[in-house]
Write an enzyme that holds these catalytic residues in place. Sequence first.
Site, PDB file in Angstrom:
ATOM      1  CB  CYS A 295      -1.064  -0.073   1.086  1.00  0.00           C
ATOM      2  SG  CYS A 295      -2.478   1.134   0.976  1.00  0.00           S
ATOM      3  CG  HIS A 379      -4.129  -3.702   2.285  1.00  0.00           C
ATOM      4  ND1 HIS A 379      -3.389  -3.438   3.221  1.00  0.00           N
ATOM      5  CD2 HIS A 379      -4.251  -2.731   1.730  1.00  0.00           C
ATOM      6  CE1 HIS A 379      -3.235  -2.062   3.750  1.00  0.00           C
ATOM      7  NE2 HIS A 379      -3.916  -1.764   2.366  1.00  0.00           N
ATOM      8  CD  GLU A 381      -2.696  -6.720   4.952  1.00  0.00           C
ATOM      9  OE1 GLU A 381      -3.363  -5.776   5.261  1.00  0.00           O
ATOM     10  OE2 GLU A 381      -1.900  -6.651   4.052  1.00  0.00           O
TER      11      GLU A 381
END
Length: 455
Positions: A295, A379, A381
């Site tokens: 990001c 992202h 994750e």
Amino acid sequence: MFARFCKAIPAKGRAFPSVNASIQSRLMATVRNQRVPHERATFTIRDGPIFHGKSFGARTNISGEAVFTTSLVGYPESLTDPSYRGQILVFTQPLIGNYGVPSAERDQHGLLKYFESPHLQAAGVVVADVAEQYSHWTAVESLGEWCAREGVPAISGVDTRAIVTYLREQGSSLARITVGEEYDADQDEAFTDPEQIHLVRQVSTKAPFHVSAADPQCHVAVIDCGVKENILRSLVSRGASITVFPFDYPIHKVAHHFDGVFISNGPGDPTHCQDTTYHLRRLMETSQVPIFGICLGHQLLALAAGARTIKLKYGNRAHNIPALDMSTGRCHITSQNHGYAVDVDTLPSDWKPYFVNLNDSSNEGMIHKSRPIFSTQFHPEAKGGPLDSSYLFDIYIDSVRKYKANQAAFHPQRDSIPSPLLVDLLAKERVGVQPTIGMQNVQAAAAAAAVAAAA
């Protein structure tokens, strides 16, 4: 169906038939009516429409950048994501809050299980309808109670479809939420532009700290620009002990103590982080250490490499955005939250695009052609969102372990004699994060240093 279930709840003090005391207590706790005082509230877009609704959060006024998310679930994670710092978050999902807000419980690594930071980060919350009755086994309070406790204003009963249509056509705009009173919509001083504030400085750690893996296989330095808890968890769960540094720490001066460097997500304009960009540029000039950015970390790495960033009209904030892996042709559904992007046309010749957004063709990642350095705008994750691209952490950790093995081959004493820096950082184990393991690391490092000194 839920309404019929609520009607079937016995009066206070009476028992559910054929239900044991434990289940009865849980049912009564999770479906109780969580009402907060409602006042008139107004959501005003500068030079745009005004929407009237009801307050269900803190009794305070706030201004910021109005942005929207199309995510269906995951509001506790979204609202605690430091990337939303200074922004008023508009939810397109019609009903928000139906599963309440969970506790600040921590996992085996000492990281928050349900939140991405200890506090609510968004400046304000805008929804069409808020659920005052919530039901979930992890819930401890309602969305309204949480917002009120965190000092964040929230408004419901507004036409979020009209708001999002305006933001999509006009772009992300300055806006404000006022509770209990109204201000002149023409007063510019009532609007605060978070883009003029160094937001990363507000959310980054103020001092380095350490988080230990249960069975550490490598050591990664994390540059904290507003790092999410699940990013730390994604690294630690793969055997990486991590040391987290402030965003402006001169990481190039200590990189030789680590097996990898990670650059986190964060809020605001990447060009505000000039110190970080300089340190990353020096890092790439002086070290071959593997680097991974996510990001804002992706944008900062691009700036350090010599590329430029651009502001998107209304950004990408959702859990279902398709990104194409340009090396394999595979499409991943990704979780995203950003208002800036890397201008792919400005990438230097030794870099190439890694991922591309299939909705707006914006850049979603880049990779170095000859070194173990890559980054993604989305992202991997998740939290919330899909885990299609979580394998990128495996790719990164594999490169970190290879780098560590190569360094050990050339410098056999590298891991046996800990540096004073690492001994000091290990002593600063993050509060509440596996203090026993942290202490063992400190004791082991001190003992090794003593043996080395005696020799």
